[in-house]
Write a protein that holds these residues in place. Structure first.
Motif, mmCIF file in Angstrom:
data_model
loop_
_atom_site.group_PDB
_atom_site.id
_atom_site.type_symbol
_atom_site.label_atom_id
_atom_site.label_comp_id
_atom_site.label_asym_id
_atom_site.label_seq_id
_atom_site.Cartn_x
_atom_site.Cartn_y
_atom_site.Cartn_z
ATOM 1 N N GLY A 230 0.833 -1.199 0.000
ATOM 2 C CA GLY A 230 0.000 0.000 0.000
ATOM 3 C C GLY A 230 0.862 1.241 0.000
ATOM 4 O O GLY A 230 1.741 1.430 -0.814
ATOM 5 N N ARG A 257 -0.200 -4.992 -5.023
ATOM 6 C CA ARG A 257 -1.212 -5.543 -4.126
ATOM 7 C C ARG A 257 -1.913 -4.433 -3.353
ATOM 8 O O ARG A 257 -1.291 -3.440 -2.994
ATOM 9 N N GLY A 258 -3.186 -4.643 -3.081
ATOM 10 C CA GLY A 258 -3.944 -3.657 -2.306
ATOM 11 C C GLY A 258 -4.228 -2.433 -3.146
ATOM 12 O O GLY A 258 -5.108 -2.428 -4.001
ATOM 13 N N MET A 310 -8.183 -8.168 -1.490
ATOM 14 C CA MET A 310 -6.810 -7.740 -1.723
ATOM 15 C C MET A 310 -6.553 -7.739 -3.235
ATOM 16 O O MET A 310 -6.078 -8.723 -3.799
#
Length: 391
Positions: A230, A257-258, A310
């Motif tokens: 993140g 990711r995220g 996610m």
């Protein structure tokens, strides 16, 4: 001796009277309303957020209204309205006697105590703020004439911040327009080749490091950043990372990711192994141009990542992604234009964001100065440190 101090000397020779908010204001809870029950209209519904939750066709407050968000992440947030509104999951702070108390003066006072209001939050799950706790706050009450003069001074600062914010909004729209024009290539103004990232860039791997190791490696002021996911990162020391995992060259980091995102770095850095980087060894590629193009088309990768808990993309998604490549000279010109707009709109060290930050701090400073009074009977000459003309 300042103008405000002159007024205090004349009208409050023995100091300013203090009263609780509960003595001078009424705290009225809002009415329950959901977006499903709302009827389309132009009346803002003020609830638990920093902005209107949705719109409705009727109001339950008219004229000047101070609203405090009642629950949720922004419980305690103070806002001011000068139009019909519908107060829902919140409560209003209504002045009882307008001949003695200015609503706008109370609003500035509450802003000056915003953190203190947040500190009254209760509830382990969903935080709540209640009017009964704010009602005990002590409010300095100079005569209405002085309240209005203080409001006049403070409103000048808030108006300037509002003007700058509106200017920034326009600049961002302008930035988006030119970015769309420069990176669309729909009219084929420039001759371009379409190449995949895998064809023109060199991919780098991340560092295998666990969350616990991240914590152990953390050292304040160290020169390398390791991205943990993140928007989070840790600063670590050079000696704690294998040399093969330290990237010294200009590169783009792909956050996979995220929050799907792209970061551009020119200083030494490292990152976790679920991310990867792109650098360039080609004289035909301006890496900063590639970064702008990827950010402009970020929605493409967000769509691929999906709406899972996610969201995630793979390196194959970026490797096969095609981008238009005009000449290096054209790439550099596009970068120059977009970087200039980006600096004006987003750089916190220069441009409009910095100016807004400075003006906001200036407002907060003078707000604190102008709302700092001694109690009745203990007046001092240094109560207010602000000089202004009567006009």
């Amino acid at each position: 001796m300042t103008y405000i101090e002159d007024l205090l000397k004349e009208h409050c020779p023995n100091g300013v009277e203090w009263k609780t908010l509960g003595e001078v204001c009424e705290f009225r809870r809002g009415q329950s309303l959901t977006s499903r029950r709302a009827i389309p209209g132009d009346v803002p519904v003020i609830s638990g957020g920093q902005k209107p939750a949705f719109m409705h066709n009727i109001s339950n407050r008219e004229g000047e209204t101070i609203v405090v968000a009642g629950s949720g992440a922004y419980a305690g947030f103070v806002s001011y309205w000068k139009q019909p509104i519908f107060v829902a999951d919140a409560f209003s702070v209504d002045v009882k006697d307008f001949d003695k108390v200015s609503t706008r003066y109370v609003y500035h006072f509450l802003l000056n105590n915003q953190q203190k209001i947040y500190n009254t939050k209760t509830g382990a799950g969903i935080p709540h703020v209640y009017g009964r706790n704010i009602a005990n706050f002590k409010l300095p009450l100079p005569p209405l004439k002085i309240q209005k003069e203080i409001v006049k001074i403070l409103d000048k600062f808030t108006e300037y911040v509002t003007e700058l914010t509106a200017e920034l909004t326009l600049r961002k729209k302008q930035y988006s327009f030119y970015r769309d024009q420069l990176l669309s290539f729909e009219n084929e103004v420039y001759q371009v080749e379409w190449k995949t990232l895998g064809e023109i860039l060199v991919k780098g791997r991340g560092t295998k490091v666990t969350a616990r190791q991240m914590k152990e490696l953390h050292k304040d002021g160290a020169p390398i950043r390791i991205f943990a996911g993140g928007k989070t990162f840790a600063d670590v020391d050079y000696g704690d990372i294998p040399e093969k995992d330290v990237h010294h060259e200009e590169a783009i980091i792909v956050k996979s990711r995220g929050i799907i995102d792209f970061e551009y770095y020119t200083k030494s850095f490292s990152f976790k192994n679920e991310f990867w980087s792109y650098s360039s060894d080609s004289e035909d590629v301006n890496l900063r141009y590639v970064y702008h193009y990827l950010n402009h088309n970020k929605s493409h990768f967000q769509h691929i990542a999906g709406n899972m808990q996610m969201p995630q993309i793979s390196s194959n998604d970026t490797e096969k992604y095609k981008i238009p490549l005009p000449t290096k000279t054209v790439q550099s010109r596009i970068v120059q234009v977009l970087d200039n707009f980006d600096a004006v709109c987003n750089d916190l060290n220069i441009g409009l964001p910095k100016e807004i930050e400075l003006r906001q701090k200036q407002y907060e400073f003078f707000r604190n100065q102008l709302l700092t009074f001694t109690a009745e009977g203990v007046y001092t000459d240094s109560t207010v440190q602000y000089s202004t003309d009567k006009t």
